[in-house]
Design a protein around this motif. Structure first.
Motif, PDB file in Angstrom:
ATOM      1  N   GLU A 131      -9.551  -4.137   2.422  1.00  0.00           N
ATOM      2  CA  GLU A 131      -8.291  -4.704   1.935  1.00  0.00           C
ATOM      3  C   GLU A 131      -7.127  -3.753   2.153  1.00  0.00           C
ATOM      4  OE1 GLU A 131      -7.458  -6.001  -1.926  1.00  0.00           O
ATOM      5  OE2 GLU A 131      -8.759  -7.755  -1.824  1.00  0.00           O
ATOM      6  N   LEU A 132      -7.380  -2.494   1.873  1.00  0.00           N
ATOM      7  CA  LEU A 132      -6.351  -1.481   2.109  1.00  0.00           C
ATOM      8  C   LEU A 132      -5.939  -1.494   3.573  1.00  0.00           C
ATOM      9  CD1 LEU A 132      -4.700   1.139   1.565  1.00  0.00           C
ATOM     10  CD2 LEU A 132      -6.814   2.404   1.883  1.00  0.00           C
ATOM     11  N   LYS A 133      -6.955  -1.512   4.436  1.00  0.00           N
ATOM     12  CA  LYS A 133      -6.658  -1.461   5.858  1.00  0.00           C
ATOM     13  C   LYS A 133      -5.890  -2.700   6.290  1.00  0.00           C
ATOM     14  CE  LYS A 133      -9.588  -1.320   9.478  1.00  0.00           C
ATOM     15  NZ  LYS A 133     -10.754  -0.797  10.244  1.00  0.00           N
TER      16      LYS A 133
ATOM     17  N   VAL B 231     -13.263   4.880  -0.674  1.00  0.00           N
ATOM     18  CA  VAL B 231     -13.337   3.598  -1.379  1.00  0.00           C
ATOM     19  C   VAL B 231     -12.629   3.705  -2.726  1.00  0.00           C
ATOM     20  CG1 VAL B 231     -14.864   1.933  -2.467  1.00  0.00           C
ATOM     21  CG2 VAL B 231     -15.452   2.881  -0.248  1.00  0.00           C
TER      22      VAL B 231
ATOM     23  N   HIS C  98      -6.683  -2.087  -4.745  1.00  0.00           N
ATOM     24  CA  HIS C  98      -7.322  -2.925  -3.738  1.00  0.00           C
ATOM     25  C   HIS C  98      -8.783  -3.112  -4.118  1.00  0.00           C
ATOM     26  CE1 HIS C  98      -3.953  -1.551  -1.042  1.00  0.00           C
ATOM     27  NE2 HIS C  98      -3.893  -2.862  -0.979  1.00  0.00           N
TER      28      HIS C  98
ATOM     29  N   ALA D 198      -8.931   3.612  -2.339  1.00  0.00           N
ATOM     30  CA  ALA D 198      -8.444   2.245  -2.129  1.00  0.00           C
ATOM     31  C   ALA D 198      -8.403   1.492  -3.457  1.00  0.00           C
ATOM     32  CB  ALA D 198      -9.335   1.523  -1.123  1.00  0.00           C
ATOM     33  N   GLN D 199      -9.430   1.686  -4.249  1.00  0.00           N
ATOM     34  CA  GLN D 199      -9.498   0.971  -5.517  1.00  0.00           C
ATOM     35  C   GLN D 199      -8.454   1.478  -6.515  1.00  0.00           C
ATOM     36  OE1 GLN D 199     -13.666   1.585  -6.187  1.00  0.00           O
ATOM     37  NE2 GLN D 199     -14.256  -0.347  -5.184  1.00  0.00           N
TER      38      GLN D 199
ATOM     39  N   PHE E 153     -11.902  -0.793   0.760  1.00  0.00           N
ATOM     40  CA  PHE E 153     -11.259  -0.230   1.943  1.00  0.00           C
ATOM     41  C   PHE E 153     -10.732  -1.292   2.918  1.00  0.00           C
ATOM     42  CE2 PHE E 153     -11.551   1.448   6.306  1.00  0.00           C
ATOM     43  CZ  PHE E 153     -10.588   2.431   6.219  1.00  0.00           C
TER      44      PHE E 153
ATOM     45  N   ASP F 246      -3.847  -4.370   4.627  1.00  0.00           N
ATOM     46  CA  ASP F 246      -2.474  -4.198   4.206  1.00  0.00           C
ATOM     47  C   ASP F 246      -1.712  -3.270   5.144  1.00  0.00           C
ATOM     48  OD1 ASP F 246      -0.732  -5.062   2.035  1.00  0.00           O
ATOM     49  OD2 ASP F 246      -0.526  -2.923   1.639  1.00  0.00           O
TER      50      ASP F 246
ATOM     51  N   GLN G 197      -8.166  12.848  -2.866  1.00  0.00           N
ATOM     52  CA  GLN G 197      -7.471  11.591  -2.619  1.00  0.00           C
ATOM     53  C   GLN G 197      -6.032  11.812  -2.184  1.00  0.00           C
ATOM     54  OE1 GLN G 197      -8.290   8.433  -5.442  1.00  0.00           O
ATOM     55  NE2 GLN G 197     -10.226   9.398  -6.011  1.00  0.00           N
TER      56      GLN G 197
ATOM     57  N   ILE H  21     -14.003   3.223   7.958  1.00  0.00           N
ATOM     58  CA  ILE H  21     -14.085   4.161   6.836  1.00  0.00           C
ATOM     59  C   ILE H  21     -14.930   5.371   7.211  1.00  0.00           C
ATOM     60  CG2 ILE H  21     -16.104   3.145   5.717  1.00  0.00           C
ATOM     61  CD1 ILE H  21     -14.679   3.601   3.043  1.00  0.00           C
TER      62      ILE H  21
ATOM     63  N   SER I 157       0.825  -1.202   0.000  1.00  0.00           N
ATOM     64  CA  SER I 157       0.000   0.000   0.000  1.00  0.00           C
ATOM     65  C   SER I 157       0.856   1.248   0.000  1.00  0.00           C
ATOM     66  CB  SER I 157      -0.908   0.033   1.228  1.00  0.00           C
ATOM     67  OG  SER I 157      -1.902  -0.942   1.095  1.00  0.00           O
TER      68      SER I 157
END
Lengths: 295, 295
Positions: B69-71, B56, B64, B59-60, B67, B73, B22, B41, B7
């Motif tokens: 998944e990002l977290k 979101v 990812h 993250a994408q 969210f 990581d 962002q 989130i 990430s």
DNA sequence: CCCAATATGAAAATTTTCTTTCATTATAGC
DNA sequence: GCTATAATGAAAGAAAATTTTCATATTGGG
């Protein structure tokens, strides 16, 4: 050991009264505090082979409204007491407030150094040392509060017979100084907290001329570090207090050590050559055995 | 520096392409890594004043799925590298004899600092601070390898609006510089290992003119310390190795802390005055909120 | 061994978190 | 300044986490 956490104390208090499965939960939380703070009730239930309902009841037995409250309490404790930065802040605060207590200063420096270990990886360090050795000339930039760092590093490196130039200038003079630098050289810059005009100028020109830059900083914001080829990053303590230079000096030491070990015998040779020259030309006229200087 | 986190690297890679809001998210994550790992989130959206949807998408954009998944990581990295003790253990274990091991450097610095606690007594420290505050002008001497120390101390002291002059000269120039100093001033000198001609010249003249001297040293040989009024003494490691400046820097910090606490509000006032001046005259023309410099 | 009291898990209900949609706003290229 | 494109937030919708319910199991006194 875990202390002062409401949850933790409540677990201890009520432990004996807890039923079988809930003792299992208590055990796990106490032993794996730093896991639980990242687990959802579902995952925790899976790990423990206990139903989610039981975990909720466990939380409620500890006078929490539910599992999220329990977790919040654990996280609070974790963040307050087990996170490197926080522990440092706390240890400074809790120290007796005698300003003439050297132990207090040392204590907080030690904490800073310990957390710096987390943020300097040997890969970057190695890269940095390589870059220094590869460079035609090393230009060390550092202004005002960081001049001492630039001075320290450039002094030591020049003792290894490396070509090093210390540049502690700002404003327009910066451009002039940068004229002579090219892509076979290396720029080392110390820069903390926020970026300044001078810093951005430096980075812009470096980028334009493809000069590699080694940046020593406590900031990891992209605008700050994006253009640097190598970044060595370490915290210097909570914002708002006086920032110590102990951590950056330690970084310098690591660089110096690295360069010395790469040079091997050549480093020793350079140093003893210096001492020879000094003895012959400057100090030989003086009384006996105390002519040397430390290395 | 944060590394090996997918990430984190992805954020750096894509930072420039990210739109306004962002970038804000990216900045916050990098700066407050250890907060974000505990935020939902919704809460993150509130803190940042950004919609959940944008988070979101952020993250994408980083490849990812979403969210969580990002977290995940971020948490993975946090747990692997930023957990207290983890990293220190890791780096010491994995490469016991690697010259590029920062942990090793730090460990020896810590040992030095610890032993320095025994040799600096708070009495001398207090005396030293008093002498600094009493002095008309403070002259800080430090040559070659110790120039950085002189620079460090004089820079910080001058920020408290004390009259400080750094003297990094040697040879005959030393006499010239000393002409203006009198017994109401203070000389601070850093001197290690062995005495040199310059050092003895300095001490002789100081004695002759009754100028008080604060000596920071690792030597306790009488010729070295006899003529100094105040001596702060600390080891810098075994002879024959490269001497670290970490301990002397810590001594500087102790002096700076002591002076600051004696000055109390006045220290704060001097610092904020400086920051005001700077804001008005030098950096006010530049983009927004990054004009400052650290203290 | 039996019974009441308590504890437990499965599953349903609820709440919270996360994602997508869609209308609006900002941005970049012309 | 206009337009096409991209970015954004509000709100609806989907998914996950958490709590409650309820039927079953366990436990500890008699």
């Amino acid at each position: 050991m875990i202390r002062q956490s409401d949850s933790y104390n409540r677990i201890l208090e009520k432990y004996d009264e807890l039923p079988r499965q809930q003792k299992k939960i208590a055990d796990y939380i106490i032993r794996h505090f730093d896991e639980v703070v990242f687990l959802s009730i579902t995952k925790l239930a899976n790990v423990l082979q206990v139903s989610e309902a039981t975990i909720v009841r466990f939380a409620q037995n500890l006078d929490h409204k539910g599992f999220p409250e329990l977790k919040k309490d654990l996280v609070k404790y974790y963040r307050d007491y087990l996170t490197p930065g926080e522990r440092m802040k706390r240890s400074i605060q809790t120290m007796p407030d005698d300003p003439f207590n050297f132990a207090r200063v040392v204590e907080s420096e030690i904490e800073l150094l310990k957390s710096a270990v987390n943020t300097i990886d040997s890969g970057s360090l190695k890269q940095a040392v390589d870059a220094i050795l590869r460079a035609n000339t090393v230009y060390v930039f550092g202004n005002s509060g960081n001049e001492c760092l630039a001075n320290h590093l450039s002094f030591r490196l020049s003792r290894f017979k490396l070509k090093v130039v210390q540049q502690s200038v700002s404003g327009k003079n910066l451009f002039e100084k940068m004229l002579v630098i090219d892509k076979n050289d290396l720029i080392i810059d110390y820069h903390f907290y926020k970026s300044t005009i001078d810093f951005r100028r430096l980075m812009d020109v470096a980028e334009e001329k493809s000069i590699p830059v080694l940046l020593v900083t406590d900031s990891i914001l992209p605008p700050m570090i994006k253009k640097a080829k190598i970044v060595l990053h370490a915290e210097r303590g909570p914002a708002g207090t006086f920032h110590s230079q102990v951590v950056p000096v330690a970084i310098n030491n690591a660089l110096i050590d690295g360069v010395a070990s790469r040079l091997g015998d050549n480093a020793v040779k350079a140093l003893s050559e210096l001492s020879e020259i000094r003895k012959r030309h400057y100090y030989s006229d003086f009384s006996g055995n105390d002519a040397g200087e430390d290395i």
